[in-house]
Design an enzyme around this catalytic site. Structure first.
Site, PDB file in Angstrom:
ATOM      1  N   CYS A 131       0.815  -1.208   0.000  1.00  0.00           N
ATOM      2  CA  CYS A 131       0.000   0.000   0.000  1.00  0.00           C
ATOM      3  C   CYS A 131       0.852   1.262   0.000  1.00  0.00           C
ATOM      4  O   CYS A 131       0.397   2.328  -0.417  1.00  0.00           O
ATOM      5  CB  CYS A 131      -0.951   0.015   1.198  1.00  0.00           C
ATOM      6  SG  CYS A 131      -0.140   0.015   2.807  1.00  0.00           S
ATOM      7  N   PRO A 177       7.093  -4.114  11.400  1.00  0.00           N
ATOM      8  CA  PRO A 177       7.583  -5.442  11.035  1.00  0.00           C
ATOM      9  C   PRO A 177       6.915  -6.056   9.810  1.00  0.00           C
ATOM     10  O   PRO A 177       7.460  -6.981   9.220  1.00  0.00           O
ATOM     11  CB  PRO A 177       7.274  -6.268  12.287  1.00  0.00           C
ATOM     12  CG  PRO A 177       6.050  -5.617  12.865  1.00  0.00           C
ATOM     13  CD  PRO A 177       6.203  -4.142  12.574  1.00  0.00           C
ATOM     14  N   GLY A 205     -12.125  -6.920   4.113  1.00  0.00           N
ATOM     15  CA  GLY A 205     -10.897  -7.627   3.777  1.00  0.00           C
ATOM     16  C   GLY A 205     -10.583  -8.628   4.868  1.00  0.00           C
ATOM     17  O   GLY A 205     -11.153  -8.575   5.963  1.00  0.00           O
ATOM     18  N   GLU A 221      -3.545  -9.845   6.117  1.00  0.00           N
ATOM     19  CA  GLU A 221      -2.690  -9.645   7.287  1.00  0.00           C
ATOM     20  C   GLU A 221      -2.948  -8.303   7.964  1.00  0.00           C
ATOM     21  O   GLU A 221      -2.972  -8.219   9.197  1.00  0.00           O
ATOM     22  CB  GLU A 221      -1.226  -9.725   6.838  1.00  0.00           C
ATOM     23  CG  GLU A 221      -0.226  -9.593   7.965  1.00  0.00           C
ATOM     24  CD  GLU A 221       1.205  -9.694   7.469  1.00  0.00           C
ATOM     25  OE1 GLU A 221       2.110  -9.205   8.175  1.00  0.00           O
ATOM     26  OE2 GLU A 221       1.421 -10.256   6.379  1.00  0.00           O
ATOM     27  N   ILE A 278      -5.762  -6.451   7.990  1.00  0.00           N
ATOM     28  CA  ILE A 278      -7.050  -6.469   8.699  1.00  0.00           C
ATOM     29  C   ILE A 278      -6.953  -7.337   9.955  1.00  0.00           C
ATOM     30  O   ILE A 278      -7.542  -7.013  10.999  1.00  0.00           O
ATOM     31  CB  ILE A 278      -8.172  -6.976   7.765  1.00  0.00           C
ATOM     32  CG1 ILE A 278      -8.511  -5.903   6.730  1.00  0.00           C
ATOM     33  CG2 ILE A 278      -9.422  -7.355   8.561  1.00  0.00           C
ATOM     34  CD1 ILE A 278      -9.081  -4.620   7.315  1.00  0.00           C
TER      35      ILE A 278
END
Length: 416
Positions: A50, A113, A187, A190, A192
């Site tokens: 994103c 991370p 969604g 990962e 969400i």
């Protein structure tokens, strides 16, 4: 051959530009096919999140603008516009950039991370598609090693800070008691999942997960005692949602202005807090024009995030030192690998000489000659064969007064 990194990220371009350059999983298949056929690219990895789209490539020479031109054609974007928002690094600088990205030092959220997992997925994807060779394999493995050192030797990962955390933190500022709020999560990836975890820690107990496939939504919803629905159920769920956070890989908006207007009427204009973390965006920007809607994009979270970074600055300085050390290790290994072909040729030539002398000695033994004499002749002949060419070259170097070659030979053969 040159190592090249090309990219566009949250620092250089707004979300309106980043979403046009992002690669969907479907697009990646075609992108890899084109990259494999590109005459000037021998290795390539595509990182698309994103906040960034980056390509790490091994290219012929140092062809500036090579990847810029390819991305411009692939996404059908104006070359000049794309160039204005992009950056390019070569060689050592490309290696350093990837290591900083892998450690979270180049992220919107310092030290976050999630980026390391995304980098690893991008690497494996390129590897599965036959686009990773020795150069990128060594570079990415070194980057993963440096990122692990940063996580274990510095405090950069302490105090959870991420886009997901920032979204929930912002919700806490708007709602006095999140325990009374109902959250709709669009969604099931990962990000969400991380949002859901932060919401639960903040006191939210009423959550709905909407996804294109019900199975993944159910798996995530069960973990947080929530409800799973399909994307088609979103309009109905909006009527009861106080918090809406979206992060999917959809190319088109999932939530439009009309659906939100209808939900607000049913809610009698009770406000809805919305965060669109996705790139491309899941929620039409026009939704933000509605009264009683607080819509934030991933770029709007920057201010919230910056407040949580101060504790990580000292750790970031330590991490930068580890990155620099990692770059030097990579460059040193790269130089050492450059001698690999020569070493292989030397070993092959030496093996041929050894085999010739061994065959001759074995034949002499079969003919009944004295084993002790055969071994002595074998050792003497092998030594002479090994040293013949270096001896000739050293004498010629001495005659030519090439003291540099003589000094190097002394070092090479450890004569000191």
């Amino acid at each position: 051959m040159s190592l090249l990194a090309f990219g566009i990220n949250h620092k250089t371009a707004p979300v309106e530009i980043r979403e046009r350059v992002a690669f969907t999983p479907e697009q990646l298949e075609g992108a890899f096919l084109q990259l494999k056929q590109h005459p000037s690219i021998s290795e390539a990895t595509v990182v698309s999140t994103c906040n960034r789209t980056e390509l790490y490539c091994v290219v012929e020479g140092e062809e500036a603008g090579l990847v810029l031109e390819w991305i411009s054609q692939f996404h059908q974007l104006d070359l000049a516009d794309l160039a204005r928002y992009s950056y390019e690094y070569l060689g050592e600088h490309a290696a350093r950039h990837l290591m900083r990205v892998s450690c979270g030092l180049d992220s919107m959220v310092l030290g976050e991370p999630q980026i390391l997992g995304q980098i690893k997925d991008a690497f494996l994807n390129a590897q599965d598609n036959g686009l990773v060779g020795k150069e990128l394999n060594q570079l990415f493995q070194q980057s993963f090693s440096v990122a692990k050192q940063v996580r274990t030797k510095t405090a950069i990962g302490e105090n959870p800070v991420s886009v997901a955390y920032a979204a929930v933190n912002l919700a806490q500022r708007i709602f006095s008691d999140l325990a009374k709020s109902r959250a709709l999560l669009i969604g099931a990836g990962e990000t969400i999942e991380l949002v859901a975890r932060h919401l639960r820690n903040a006191g939210v107990r009423d959550m709905v997960v909407a996804n294109r496939t019900l199975g993944r939504a159910q798996a995530l919803a069960e973990e947080f005692n929530g409800e799973a629905v399909l994307l088609g159920d979103i309009p109905h769920q909006l009527e009861r949602a106080d918090i809406v956070i979206a992060s999917t890989a959809s190319q088109l908006p999932i939530l439009g202005k009309g659906a939100v207007e209808r939900a607000l009427k049913v809610r009698k204009h009770r406000p809805i807090f919305m965060v669109d973390i996705a790139v491309p965006r899941d929620i039409e920007p026009q939704v933000g024009d509605l009264d009683d809607v607080y819509l934030y994009s991933v770029d709007d979270l920057r201010e919230v995030i910056e407040e949580n970074l101060r504790s990580r600055q000292e750790a970031a300085e330590q991490a930068e030192e580890l990155v620099l050390a990692g770059v030097q290790d990579f460059l040193q290994s790269r130089k050492a690998r450059g001698a690999g072909q020569m070493i292989g040729e030397l070993r092959q030539k030496t093996e041929q000489l050894r085999q010739q002398e061994l065959d001759k000695a074995l034949q002499q033994l079969q003919n009944g000659q004295d084993p002790e004499q055969v071994l002595k002749r074998f050792a003497q002949s092998l030594t002479n064969k090994f040293l013949h060419e270096p001896t000739v070259q050293l004498r010629q170097a001495s005659a030519d007064e090439r003291t540099d070659l003589l000094d190097n030979a002394r070092t090479l053969f450890a004569l000191d």
